[in-house]
Design a protein around this motif. Structure first.
Motif, PDB file in Angstrom:
ATOM      1  N   ALA A   1     -87.245  95.611 -59.339  1.00 56.62           N
ATOM      2  CA  ALA A   1     -87.696  96.761 -58.551  1.00 56.62           C
ATOM      3  C   ALA A   1     -89.190  96.584 -58.341  1.00 56.62           C
ATOM      4  CB  ALA A   1     -87.407  98.057 -59.287  1.00 56.62           C
ATOM      5  N   ASN A   2     -89.600  96.582 -57.082  1.00 56.45           N
ATOM      6  CA  ASN A   2     -90.989  96.286 -56.724  1.00 56.45           C
ATOM      7  C   ASN A   2     -91.429  94.966 -57.364  1.00 56.45           C
ATOM      8  OD1 ASN A   2     -93.234  97.024 -55.180  1.00 56.45           O
ATOM      9  ND2 ASN A   2     -94.318  97.728 -56.985  1.00 56.45           N
ATOM     10  N   ALA A   3     -90.562  93.966 -57.218  1.00 51.90           N
ATOM     11  CA  ALA A   3     -90.817  92.667 -57.848  1.00 51.90           C
ATOM     12  C   ALA A   3     -90.177  91.561 -57.023  1.00 51.90           C
ATOM     13  CB  ALA A   3     -90.262  92.642 -59.263  1.00 51.90           C
ATOM     14  N   ASN A   4     -90.740  90.363 -57.124  1.00 48.75           N
ATOM     15  CA  ASN A   4     -90.183  89.165 -56.492  1.00 48.75           C
ATOM     16  C   ASN A   4     -89.847  88.133 -57.551  1.00 48.75           C
ATOM     17  OD1 ASN A   4     -90.485  90.147 -53.863  1.00 48.75           O
ATOM     18  ND2 ASN A   4     -92.560  89.362 -53.682  1.00 48.75           N
ATOM     19  N   LEU A   5     -88.728  87.429 -57.360  1.00 53.68           N
ATOM     20  CA  LEU A   5     -88.358  86.319 -58.230  1.00 53.68           C
ATOM     21  C   LEU A   5     -88.499  85.030 -57.436  1.00 53.68           C
ATOM     22  CD1 LEU A   5     -87.124  85.032 -60.786  1.00 53.68           C
ATOM     23  CD2 LEU A   5     -84.850  85.520 -59.815  1.00 53.68           C
ATOM     24  N   LEU A   6     -89.267  84.098 -57.976  1.00 50.78           N
ATOM     25  CA  LEU A   6     -89.523  82.809 -57.323  1.00 50.78           C
ATOM     26  C   LEU A   6     -88.964  81.702 -58.207  1.00 50.78           C
ATOM     27  CD1 LEU A   6     -90.901  80.961 -55.228  1.00 50.78           C
ATOM     28  CD2 LEU A   6     -93.054  81.295 -56.467  1.00 50.78           C
ATOM     29  N   MET A   7     -87.931  80.999 -57.712  1.00 46.90           N
ATOM     30  CA  MET A   7     -87.280  79.932 -58.453  1.00 46.90           C
ATOM     31  C   MET A   7     -87.691  78.595 -57.842  1.00 46.90           C
ATOM     32  SD  MET A   7     -85.389  81.554 -60.714  1.00 46.90           S
ATOM     33  CE  MET A   7     -84.243  80.300 -61.280  1.00 46.90           C
ATOM     34  N   MET A   8     -88.342  77.748 -58.645  1.00 49.20           N
ATOM     35  CA  MET A   8     -88.929  76.505 -58.120  1.00 49.20           C
ATOM     36  C   MET A   8     -88.377  75.289 -58.860  1.00 49.20           C
ATOM     37  SD  MET A   8     -92.872  77.881 -57.848  1.00 49.20           S
ATOM     38  CE  MET A   8     -92.733  78.714 -59.444  1.00 49.20           C
ATOM     39  N   SER A   9     -87.831  74.345 -58.091  1.00 47.38           N
ATOM     40  CA  SER A   9     -87.292  73.136 -58.705  1.00 47.38           C
ATOM     41  C   SER A   9     -86.902  72.115 -57.651  1.00 47.38           C
ATOM     42  CB  SER A   9     -86.048  73.471 -59.537  1.00 47.38           C
ATOM     43  OG  SER A   9     -85.458  72.303 -60.066  1.00 47.38           O
ATOM     44  N   SER A  10     -86.972  70.822 -58.033  1.00 48.43           N
ATOM     45  CA  SER A  10     -86.350  69.770 -57.214  1.00 48.43           C
ATOM     46  C   SER A  10     -84.966  69.455 -57.778  1.00 48.43           C
ATOM     47  CB  SER A  10     -87.227  68.515 -57.217  1.00 48.43           C
ATOM     48  OG  SER A  10     -87.393  68.035 -58.544  1.00 48.43           O
ATOM     49  N   GLY A  11     -84.567  70.183 -58.821  1.00 48.31           N
ATOM     50  CA  GLY A  11     -83.228  70.042 -59.401  1.00 48.31           C
ATOM     51  C   GLY A  11     -82.386  71.258 -59.053  1.00 48.31           C
ATOM     52  N   ASN A  12     -81.530  71.682 -60.010  1.00 52.68           N
ATOM     53  CA  ASN A  12     -80.642  72.830 -59.727  1.00 52.68           C
ATOM     54  C   ASN A  12     -80.526  73.794 -60.893  1.00 52.68           C
ATOM     55  OD1 ASN A  12     -79.064  71.407 -61.518  1.00 52.68           O
ATOM     56  ND2 ASN A  12     -77.253  71.301 -60.216  1.00 52.68           N
ATOM     57  N   PHE A  13     -81.546  73.824 -61.763  1.00 54.57           N
ATOM     58  CA  PHE A  13     -81.583  74.762 -62.890  1.00 54.57           C
ATOM     59  C   PHE A  13     -80.332  74.650 -63.767  1.00 54.57           C
ATOM     60  CE2 PHE A  13     -84.209  76.635 -59.546  1.00 54.57           C
ATOM     61  CZ  PHE A  13     -85.407  76.823 -60.237  1.00 54.57           C
ATOM     62  N   GLY A  14     -79.893  73.411 -63.992  1.00 58.94           N
ATOM     63  CA  GLY A  14     -78.729  73.211 -64.859  1.00 58.94           C
ATOM     64  C   GLY A  14     -77.449  73.749 -64.271  1.00 58.94           C
ATOM     65  N   GLY A  15     -77.393  73.861 -62.946  1.00 53.59           N
ATOM     66  CA  GLY A  15     -76.162  74.307 -62.281  1.00 53.59           C
ATOM     67  C   GLY A  15     -76.087  75.798 -62.016  1.00 53.59           C
ATOM     68  N   ILE A  16     -77.193  76.523 -62.179  1.00 49.50           N
ATOM     69  CA  ILE A  16     -77.187  77.972 -61.904  1.00 49.50           C
ATOM     70  C   ILE A  16     -77.000  78.215 -60.405  1.00 49.50           C
ATOM     71  CG2 ILE A  16     -78.641  80.052 -61.878  1.00 49.50           C
ATOM     72  CD1 ILE A  16     -79.857  79.130 -64.518  1.00 49.50           C
ATOM     73  N   ASP A  17     -76.083  79.101 -60.072  1.00 48.81           N
ATOM     74  CA  ASP A  17     -75.824  79.471 -58.682  1.00 48.81           C
ATOM     75  C   ASP A  17     -76.784  80.599 -58.306  1.00 48.81           C
ATOM     76  OD1 ASP A  17     -74.832  80.673 -56.310  1.00 48.81           O
ATOM     77  OD2 ASP A  17     -72.808  79.940 -56.725  1.00 48.81           O
ATOM     78  N   LEU A  18     -77.790  80.280 -57.485  1.00 52.58           N
ATOM     79  CA  LEU A  18     -78.824  81.274 -57.174  1.00 52.58           C
ATOM     80  C   LEU A  18     -78.292  82.401 -56.292  1.00 52.58           C
ATOM     81  CD1 LEU A  18     -82.049  79.092 -56.638  1.00 52.58           C
ATOM     82  CD2 LEU A  18     -81.214  80.222 -58.709  1.00 52.58           C
ATOM     83  N   VAL A  19     -77.314  82.115 -55.460  1.00 50.27           N
ATOM     84  CA  VAL A  19     -76.736  83.176 -54.618  1.00 50.27           C
ATOM     85  C   VAL A  19     -75.980  84.179 -55.487  1.00 50.27           C
ATOM     86  CG1 VAL A  19     -75.101  83.687 -52.754  1.00 50.27           C
ATOM     87  CG2 VAL A  19     -76.614  81.690 -52.581  1.00 50.27           C
ATOM     88  N   GLU A  20     -75.218  83.653 -56.426  1.00 47.95           N
ATOM     89  CA  GLU A  20     -74.490  84.524 -57.373  1.00 47.95           C
ATOM     90  C   GLU A  20     -75.480  85.349 -58.194  1.00 47.95           C
ATOM     91  OE1 GLU A  20     -71.594  83.410 -60.876  1.00 47.95           O
ATOM     92  OE2 GLU A  20     -70.807  82.641 -58.964  1.00 47.95           O
ATOM     93  N   LEU A  21     -76.559  84.697 -58.639  1.00 50.41           N
ATOM     94  CA  LEU A  21     -77.586  85.397 -59.412  1.00 50.41           C
ATOM     95  C   LEU A  21     -78.205  86.503 -58.581  1.00 50.41           C
ATOM     96  CD1 LEU A  21     -79.566  85.654 -61.839  1.00 50.41           C
ATOM     97  CD2 LEU A  21     -81.006  83.937 -60.688  1.00 50.41           C
ATOM     98  N   LYS A  22     -78.531  86.200 -57.324  1.00 48.42           N
ATOM     99  CA  LYS A  22     -79.120  87.195 -56.425  1.00 48.42           C
ATOM    100  C   LYS A  22     -78.223  88.416 -56.269  1.00 48.42           C
ATOM    101  CE  LYS A  22     -78.041  86.797 -52.306  1.00 48.42           C
ATOM    102  NZ  LYS A  22     -77.012  87.300 -51.351  1.00 48.42           N
ATOM    103  N   ASN A  23     -76.920  88.149 -56.128  1.00 45.97           N
ATOM    104  CA  ASN A  23     -75.963  89.255 -55.964  1.00 45.97           C
ATOM    105  C   ASN A  23     -75.929  90.177 -57.174  1.00 45.97           C
ATOM    106  OD1 ASN A  23     -75.251  88.335 -53.427  1.00 45.97           O
ATOM    107  ND2 ASN A  23     -73.499  87.145 -54.165  1.00 45.97           N
ATOM    108  N   LYS A  24     -76.211  89.630 -58.349  1.00 42.90           N
ATOM    109  CA  LYS A  24     -76.173  90.433 -59.581  1.00 42.90           C
ATOM    110  C   LYS A  24     -77.450  91.214 -59.802  1.00 42.90           C
ATOM    111  CE  LYS A  24     -72.695  87.923 -62.192  1.00 42.90           C
ATOM    112  NZ  LYS A  24     -72.360  87.180 -63.425  1.00 42.90           N
ATOM    113  N   ILE A  25     -78.586  90.657 -59.413  1.00 38.23           N
ATOM    114  CA  ILE A  25     -79.862  91.307 -59.800  1.00 38.23           C
ATOM    115  C   ILE A  25     -80.519  92.105 -58.680  1.00 38.23           C
ATOM    116  CG2 ILE A  25     -80.297  89.607 -61.607  1.00 38.23           C
ATOM    117  CD1 ILE A  25     -82.326  88.274 -59.818  1.00 38.23           C
ATOM    118  N   LEU A  26     -80.094  91.912 -57.434  1.00 36.72           N
ATOM    119  CA  LEU A  26     -80.724  92.697 -56.360  1.00 36.72           C
ATOM    120  C   LEU A  26     -79.987  94.030 -56.167  1.00 36.72           C
ATOM    121  CD1 LEU A  26     -81.714  90.229 -53.471  1.00 36.72           C
ATOM    122  CD2 LEU A  26     -83.207  91.448 -55.025  1.00 36.72           C
TER     123      LEU A  26
END
Length: 451
Positions: free
Chosen positions: A426-451
């Motif tokens: 809330a009133n915050a931004n999450l910035l995920m930075m990598s040339s990899g894939n964070f050990g297989g974390i699905d960022l779209v799925e994560l976004k759906n849970k936290i936004l």
């Protein structure tokens, strides 16, 4: 022309193979494994190898050229057969030059911003209706392939990587293109496994300037002190055009460039992108596009893939992903998000994934790069240490290197995911930075849970 690719599955290699196939060449290739999307794209054009592996019997004097990928080893059986038969072996940058030596070549180099500047130039040229060939390091919206090579186009725009050309050609790729217009966006030490000292690394950019053809132009960022020094020391007879930030304003999360009394609202943001725009503008100026037309075209540029890419947003929060992994890219990306949303909390997570970023001796280059973050997270997948045969180090080493004691460190993707899922955005931004894939974390799925 009959051309055979050794290690055809690489990102640049398979795109070059498709480009030559479209040009009418007879293209064959081999690889020990071809991953997606390379496999499907090669299959679509009928040039996917029938099976994985190396087949010396494919190599005969009927071939006009061999193109050798960086992924192949110097004892590759197909390479050895080609050398035995005396067939000309090219690295892919060498062959790109061979195919473009009668064109006007624009080569974009630098430790950061290469893909974005190249993408901006291609976007503006496309919008202006120009005919051009290109080589770029990411898949772009509106472009079928990462490489286009034709007989007709008078211009070739090339993203000029400073990494090595091939296993048997240890020159940086961008030395081989012989630019007519060269761009350097900035210099920040990278690829320490190849360039073990900062001087060794900066010397590659000095050589690049020397490869610019007589009567050519060097376009460079005046905001980079190291680059300024390199250019000042150069005595090449090329025209030197510096660039810096344009006049701009930020209002309600939108950055607008101000030029000759006109306003040009952008879909990208950040000082680094504004500098990228100015580099692209000077290139396009040299290719016959007016500044006014360029700015008009760039207002519809949505950014290069994985460069401050929008994952999702709500009224009070945004999730971004970015390819940033080197210290200079990390600092620039965080500065951009903080400047664009000054009243929002910034939660920043960086995955250290490359050989350079994981090297314990290089780690101190990250000092203070995460100072802009209100909450800083560093992730190194413990499996990455194992895969790269490197010795793991504890959280204390990372915190000391980043000079940020309140930094949180994870080496387990499940623990990282649990932490991210617990965030209250809330009133915050999450910035995920990598040339990899964070050990297989699905960022779209994560976004759906936290936004």
């Amino acid at each position: 022309m009959r051309v055979h690719f050794i290690a055809i599955g690489g990102a640049a290699m398979h795109n070059l193979a498709i480009a030559l196939h479209k040009k009418g060449f007879e293209v064959t290739g081999s690889d020990d494994v071809v991953f997606e999307p390379s496999a499907s794209r090669l299959a679509k054009h009928g040039i996917l190898p029938a099976g994985n592996g190396w087949f010396p019997e494919k190599i005969s004097t009927n071939l006009d050229a061999i193109i050798l990928g960086m992924h192949a080893r110097i004892d590759n059986p197909e390479l050895l057969k080609a050398q035995e038969l005396g067939i000309k072996v090219y690295s892919y940058p060498e062959y790109v030059y061979e195919q473009s030596k009668d064109k006007l070549r624009v080569v974009i180099g630098g430790s950061h911003g290469k893909t974005t500047i190249t993408s901006m130039i291609l976007h503006a040229l496309q919008q202006a209706g120009k005919d051009f060939d290109y080589l770029v390091g990411a898949q772009l919206a509106g472009f079928d392939t990462m490489v286009k090579l034709t007989a007709e186009a008078p211009i070739m725009v090339i993203e000029g990587d400073e990494y090595l050309a091939s296993p048997i050609d240890r020159r940086p790729k961008f030395h081989l293109y012989k630019a007519n217009i060269g761009v350097i966006s900035g210099i920040a030490w990278d690829h320490i496994n190849v360039f073990p000292t900062f001087k060794n690394y900066t010397d590659q950019f000095k050589i690049f300037i020397e490869t610019i053809q007589p009567g050519g132009t060097l376009i460079y960022s005046q905001t980079d002190a190291v680059l300024e020094e390199v250019v000042a020391e150069d005595s090449s007879a090329v025209k030197k055009q510096p660039y810096t930030l344009p006049a701009y304003k930020i209002n309600n999360g939108v950055t607008t460039v101000l030029h000759n009394g006109e306003q040009y609202p952008l879909e990208v943001f950040g000082d680094h992108n504004l500098l990228n725009i100015e580099a692209a503008k000077l290139v396009c100026q040299g290719l016959g596009i007016s500044n006014e037309d360029f700015y008009k075209h760039i207002t519809t540029f949505k950014g290069a893939a994985r460069r401050l890419e929008l994952v999702g947003k709500s009224d009070t929060a945004t999730v971004f992903k970015d390819f940033a992994h080197s210290p200079s890219k990390l600092a620039a990306t965080m500065q951009a998000v903080k400047a664009q949303f000054p009243d929002r909390k910034l939660i920043a997570c960086i995955e250290l994934h490359t050989f350079s970023s994981l090297n314990k001796d290089f780690l101190e280059q990250y000092a203070h790069t995460m100072d802009k973050a209100d909450e800083a997270i560093v992730f190194i997948d413990k499996k990455t240490f194992e895969q790269k045969k490197m010795e793991a180090y504890p959280a204390e080493v990372v915190k000391e290197a980043f000079a940020k004691n309140d930094l949180t460190f994870f080496d387990d993707p499940n623990a990282l995911l649990a932490q991210l899922q617990s965030l209250k955005l809330a009133n915050a931004n999450l910035l995920m930075m990598s040339s990899g894939n964070f050990g297989g974390i699905d960022l779209v799925e994560l976004k759906n849970k936290i936004l």
